[in-house]
Design a protein around this motif. Sequence first.
Motif, PDB file in Angstrom:
ATOM      1  N   LYS A  43       0.835  -1.207   0.000  1.00  0.00           N
ATOM      2  CA  LYS A  43       0.000   0.000   0.000  1.00  0.00           C
ATOM      3  C   LYS A  43       0.866   1.252   0.000  1.00  0.00           C
ATOM      4  N   GLU A  44       0.248   2.373  -0.352  1.00  0.00           N
ATOM      5  CA  GLU A  44       0.956   3.640  -0.330  1.00  0.00           C
ATOM      6  C   GLU A  44       1.067   4.153   1.106  1.00  0.00           C
ATOM      7  N   ARG A  45       2.059   5.004   1.304  1.00  0.00           N
ATOM      8  CA  ARG A  45       2.217   5.629   2.608  1.00  0.00           C
ATOM      9  C   ARG A  45       1.014   6.515   2.892  1.00  0.00           C
ATOM     10  N   GLU A  46       0.529   6.458   4.133  1.00  0.00           N
ATOM     11  CA  GLU A  46      -0.631   7.253   4.484  1.00  0.00           C
ATOM     12  C   GLU A  46      -0.389   8.019   5.782  1.00  0.00           C
ATOM     13  N   PHE A  47      -1.069   9.109   5.900  1.00  0.00           N
ATOM     14  CA  PHE A  47      -0.973   9.967   7.076  1.00  0.00           C
ATOM     15  C   PHE A  47      -1.662   9.325   8.269  1.00  0.00           C
ATOM     16  N   ALA A  48      -1.054   9.499   9.456  1.00  0.00           N
ATOM     17  CA  ALA A  48      -1.673   9.009  10.685  1.00  0.00           C
ATOM     18  C   ALA A  48      -1.991  10.164  11.648  1.00  0.00           C
ATOM     19  N   ALA A  49      -0.977  10.970  11.975  1.00  0.00           N
ATOM     20  CA  ALA A  49      -1.182  12.046  12.936  1.00  0.00           C
ATOM     21  C   ALA A  49      -0.080  13.084  12.782  1.00  0.00           C
ATOM     22  N   ALA A  50      -0.362  14.305  13.230  1.00  0.00           N
ATOM     23  CA  ALA A  50       0.640  15.371  13.192  1.00  0.00           C
ATOM     24  C   ALA A  50       0.382  16.342  14.328  1.00  0.00           C
ATOM     25  N   ILE A  51       1.438  17.061  14.697  1.00  0.00           N
ATOM     26  CA  ILE A  51       1.346  17.974  15.822  1.00  0.00           C
ATOM     27  C   ILE A  51       2.097  19.253  15.502  1.00  0.00           C
ATOM     28  N   SER A  52       1.566  20.375  15.971  1.00  0.00           N
ATOM     29  CA  SER A  52       2.182  21.669  15.713  1.00  0.00           C
ATOM     30  C   SER A  52       3.435  21.863  16.555  1.00  0.00           C
ATOM     31  N   TRP A  53       4.150  22.956  16.284  1.00  0.00           N
ATOM     32  CA  TRP A  53       5.416  23.218  16.952  1.00  0.00           C
ATOM     33  C   TRP A  53       5.269  23.300  18.465  1.00  0.00           C
ATOM     34  N   ASN A  54       4.142  23.795  18.948  1.00  0.00           N
ATOM     35  CA  ASN A  54       3.967  23.977  20.394  1.00  0.00           C
ATOM     36  C   ASN A  54       3.060  22.918  21.011  1.00  0.00           C
ATOM     37  N   GLY A  55       2.612  21.977  20.207  1.00  0.00           N
ATOM     38  CA  GLY A  55       1.776  20.899  20.735  1.00  0.00           C
ATOM     39  C   GLY A  55       0.311  21.239  20.892  1.00  0.00           C
ATOM     40  N   ARG A  56      -0.074  22.462  20.569  1.00  0.00           N
ATOM     41  CA  ARG A  56      -1.454  22.886  20.809  1.00  0.00           C
ATOM     42  C   ARG A  56      -2.407  22.435  19.713  1.00  0.00           C
ATOM     43  N   ASN A  57      -1.888  22.209  18.533  1.00  0.00           N
ATOM     44  CA  ASN A  57      -2.732  21.779  17.423  1.00  0.00           C
ATOM     45  C   ASN A  57      -2.322  20.386  16.972  1.00  0.00           C
ATOM     46  N   THR A  58      -3.317  19.515  16.861  1.00  0.00           N
ATOM     47  CA  THR A  58      -3.058  18.168  16.381  1.00  0.00           C
ATOM     48  C   THR A  58      -4.016  17.826  15.252  1.00  0.00           C
ATOM     49  N   LEU A  59      -3.618  16.856  14.477  1.00  0.00           N
ATOM     50  CA  LEU A  59      -4.394  16.430  13.324  1.00  0.00           C
ATOM     51  C   LEU A  59      -4.311  14.912  13.252  1.00  0.00           C
ATOM     52  N   TYR A  60      -5.449  14.260  12.999  1.00  0.00           N
ATOM     53  CA  TYR A  60      -5.481  12.807  12.939  1.00  0.00           C
ATOM     54  C   TYR A  60      -6.225  12.329  11.698  1.00  0.00           C
ATOM     55  N   ALA A  61      -5.774  11.202  11.179  1.00  0.00           N
ATOM     56  CA  ALA A  61      -6.542  10.531  10.142  1.00  0.00           C
ATOM     57  C   ALA A  61      -7.790   9.929  10.780  1.00  0.00           C
ATOM     58  N   ASP A  62      -8.844   9.845  10.013  1.00  0.00           N
ATOM     59  CA  ASP A  62     -10.091   9.279  10.545  1.00  0.00           C
ATOM     60  C   ASP A  62      -9.892   7.849  11.055  1.00  0.00           C
ATOM     61  N   SER A  63      -9.000   7.119  10.411  1.00  0.00           N
ATOM     62  CA  SER A  63      -8.797   5.717  10.757  1.00  0.00           C
ATOM     63  C   SER A  63      -8.172   5.520  12.136  1.00  0.00           C
ATOM     64  N   VAL A  64      -7.527   6.563  12.682  1.00  0.00           N
ATOM     65  CA  VAL A  64      -6.869   6.420  13.978  1.00  0.00           C
ATOM     66  C   VAL A  64      -7.470   7.335  15.042  1.00  0.00           C
TER      67      VAL A  64
END
Length: 124
Positions: A43-64
Amino acid sequence: QVQLVESGGGLVQAGGSLRLSCAVSGRTFSSYAVGWFRQAPGKEREFAAAISWNGRNTLYADSVKGRFTISRDNAKNTVYLQMNSLKPEDTAVYYCAVDFRSNPSGLSYEYHYWGQGTQVTVSS
């Protein structure tokens, strides 16, 4: 130059937990976002999660979302991915990556440096 080293992968049963770590060196760690991506066999590489420089903003894939939590400790130059309620479909090589912008992104082409990856295997 930025170096990233992932650790914490392994074999776990479905429903179990793992915590991945990403140690970052080479530039001012606290000024940029970090993401976790994963790639399952065939499978292709997929996004899971990410976090901003200060930890205040996060982003998640729906699957996780609701199962994984990303966090960072800028004093230790480390980003973590706590993975709970693991499923066999979470089996993949997990990579961390650095985005020199400050806010998290789910787009792999926006990341500048990548680690070598750590294997996570979830058995049913």
